[in-house]
Design an enzyme around this catalytic site. Structure first.
Site, mmCIF file in Angstrom:
data_model
loop_
_atom_site.group_PDB
_atom_site.id
_atom_site.type_symbol
_atom_site.label_atom_id
_atom_site.label_comp_id
_atom_site.label_asym_id
_atom_site.label_seq_id
_atom_site.Cartn_x
_atom_site.Cartn_y
_atom_site.Cartn_z
ATOM 1 N N LYS A 47 21.929 54.026 103.157
ATOM 2 C CA LYS A 47 23.055 53.099 102.991
ATOM 3 C C LYS A 47 22.821 51.889 103.884
ATOM 4 C CE LYS A 47 28.099 52.660 103.315
ATOM 5 N NZ LYS A 47 29.394 53.357 103.440
ATOM 6 N N ASP A 75 40.059 55.261 104.026
ATOM 7 C CA ASP A 75 39.691 54.740 102.694
ATOM 8 C C ASP A 75 39.484 55.941 101.764
ATOM 9 O OD1 ASP A 75 39.168 52.785 100.792
ATOM 10 O OD2 ASP A 75 37.106 52.417 101.443
HETATM 11 P P1 ATP Z 1 33.257 50.787 99.398
HETATM 12 O O1 ATP Z 1 33.091 49.605 98.544
HETATM 13 O O2 ATP Z 1 34.177 51.832 98.788
HETATM 14 O O3 ATP Z 1 33.640 50.523 100.808
HETATM 15 P P2 ATP Z 1 30.688 51.386 100.420
HETATM 16 O O4 ATP Z 1 30.004 50.106 100.203
HETATM 17 O O5 ATP Z 1 31.199 51.640 101.792
HETATM 18 O O6 ATP Z 1 31.833 51.571 99.397
HETATM 19 P P3 ATP Z 1 29.827 54.132 99.935
HETATM 20 O O7 ATP Z 1 31.160 54.471 99.416
HETATM 21 O O8 ATP Z 1 29.410 54.820 101.191
HETATM 22 O O9 ATP Z 1 29.631 52.550 100.050
HETATM 23 O O10 ATP Z 1 28.708 54.452 98.823
HETATM 24 C C1 ATP Z 1 28.744 53.792 97.559
HETATM 25 C C2 ATP Z 1 28.430 54.785 96.452
HETATM 26 O O11 ATP Z 1 27.125 55.350 96.640
HETATM 27 C C3 ATP Z 1 29.363 55.991 96.417
HETATM 28 O O12 ATP Z 1 30.521 55.751 95.669
HETATM 29 C C4 ATP Z 1 28.485 57.075 95.790
HETATM 30 O O13 ATP Z 1 28.477 56.950 94.384
HETATM 31 C C5 ATP Z 1 27.109 56.727 96.304
HETATM 32 N N1 ATP Z 1 26.779 57.531 97.518
HETATM 33 C C6 ATP Z 1 26.947 57.153 98.797
HETATM 34 N N2 ATP Z 1 26.524 58.092 99.664
HETATM 35 C C7 ATP Z 1 26.061 59.123 98.914
HETATM 36 C C8 ATP Z 1 25.466 60.394 99.219
HETATM 37 N N3 ATP Z 1 25.276 60.798 100.483
HETATM 38 N N4 ATP Z 1 25.089 61.184 98.188
HETATM 39 C C9 ATP Z 1 25.282 60.782 96.920
HETATM 40 N N5 ATP Z 1 25.830 59.602 96.564
HETATM 41 C C10 ATP Z 1 26.219 58.759 97.537
HETATM 42 MN MN MN Z 2 36.314 51.143 100.013
HETATM 43 MN MN MN Z 3 33.008 53.700 99.215
HETATM 44 MN MN MN Z 4 33.204 51.660 102.512
#
Ligand code: ATP
Ligand code: MN
Ligand code: MN
Ligand code: MN
Length: 291
Positions: free
Chosen positions: A121, A226
């Site tokens: 990530k 969240d």
């Molecule tokens: P948001 O816009 O909600 O703040 P974000 O940018 O913080 O999201 P995450 O929610 O952590 O990002 O991850 C985005 C997407 O990636 C998740 O909705 C999921 O589909 C996928 N994902 C993230 N981490 C994992 C994981 N450990 N295993 C499988 N899929 C994952």
């Molecule tokens: Mn979010």
């Molecule tokens: Mn998210």
């Molecule tokens: Mn997020």
């Protein structure tokens, strides 16, 4: 976008200069070339030539106006440095497909040296705001984005710390593997977000699992902040796994009850709209959270 190929196309001098820009950034918003050359310990002429190549590859950007002239890292350059460290530590060996584009991050499938699939990530704060400030002057724009890189690192550091304490205490979250700069490497969960699951076998069971999870977290001292259908992955057996932690807050936060209720409401609303499921039972901060 993350360009894994650039990892192969960098000379050791380019790496030295890129690292020098990062080090200079700790106390300079724009790092002057003289400082870069000094840190990289290359001849001024060489640093000059190499920094031009890094700028061409979009790993640094040059900012020049009447008052200031210097360089700063771009997200591309920061991605490169983070990946390089992961590779050196053995936690990432290759980068695969992008699986998620959150508002605040890019999420990729990666593999380590033993070909275990993991999730990378990359936090990218300021992406939306960056466009919004396009009308501002060039210098201001780029200056802004330098501090977004710092904020993204903070988000990754926090996310990893929360994930670690939750995982170590038996909460259903991905196993944290490694963290560098604005990046977190974690276990790949073989499941889809609740949002993508059209049929839930037993909505009542999932609903109470999720409410219990919110309460367990709060009794442990934390609120997710969240807690929504995108941040809950549901496994084949129906068990939820929680992701996305940089915004978590303590139950001693002055607005803790408000955050707690918002997480609860988010799930209640979703179950009402999506599954036509409504329960009179839901946790109350004052009753269910021992302070
Ligand atoms: P948001 O816009 O909600 O703040 P974000 O940018 O913080 O999201 P995450 O929610 O952590 O990002 O991850 C985005 C997407 O990636 C998740 O909705 C999921 O589909 C996928 N994902 C993230 N981490 C994992 C994981 N450990 N295993 C499988 N899929 C994952
Ligand atoms: Mn979010
Ligand atoms: Mn998210
Ligand atoms: Mn997020």
């Amino acid at each position: 976008k993350l360009d894994a190929k650039i990892l192969r196309y960098m000379t050791s001098d380019e790496f030295r200069v890129l690292t020098a820009v990062e080090m200079g950034s700790k106390n300079h918003e724009l790092v002057p070339l003289s400082l870069i050359a000094q840190i990289a310990a290359l001849r001024h002429g060489n640093s000059h030539k190499i920094i031009g190549e890094l700028a061409k590859k979009n790993l640094v950007s040059k900012i020049k106006n009447a008052k200031y002239e210097g360089y700063r890292l771009t997200y591309g350059g920061y991605d490169y440095l983070a990946l390089k460290t992961f590779v050196k530590r053995g936690s990432v060996y290759s980068v695969g497909n992008q699986i998620g584009v959150g508002k605040e991050s890019d999420v990729y499938i990666v593999a380590d040296e033993s070909e275990n699939q993991l999730v990378l990530k990359i936090h990218r704060l300021g992406r939306v705001s960056f466009r919004a400030i396009k009308s501002k002057r060039d210098y201001l724009q780029k200056r802004k984005s330098a501090s977004w890189i710092y904020m993204s690192r903070l988000a990754a550091t926090k996310e990893y710390a929360f994930m670690k304490v939750l995982y170590d205490n038996g909460f259903p979250v991905p196993q944290p593997i490694d963290q560098v700069r604005h990046c977190v490497v974690m276990e790949l969960i073989d499941a889809y977000p609740l949002r993508q699951i059209t049929e839930v076998k037993d909505p009542g069971k999932l609903y109470s699992d999720l409410m219990n999870l919110i309460v367990r977290l709060a009794q442990y001292g934390l609120i997710h902040g969240d807690f929504n259908e995108f941040n809950i992955l549901v496994k084949d057996n129906g068990d939820p796994i929680l992701i996305d932690f940089p915004q978590m807050v303590s139950i001693s936060h002055p607005n803790a009850e408000w955050y707690f209720n918002r997480d609860i409401e988010c799930i209640r609303t979703y179950f009402r709209k999506r599954y036509n499921y409504e329960s009179m039972l839901y946790p109350k901060f004052q009753l269910d959270v021992n302070r």
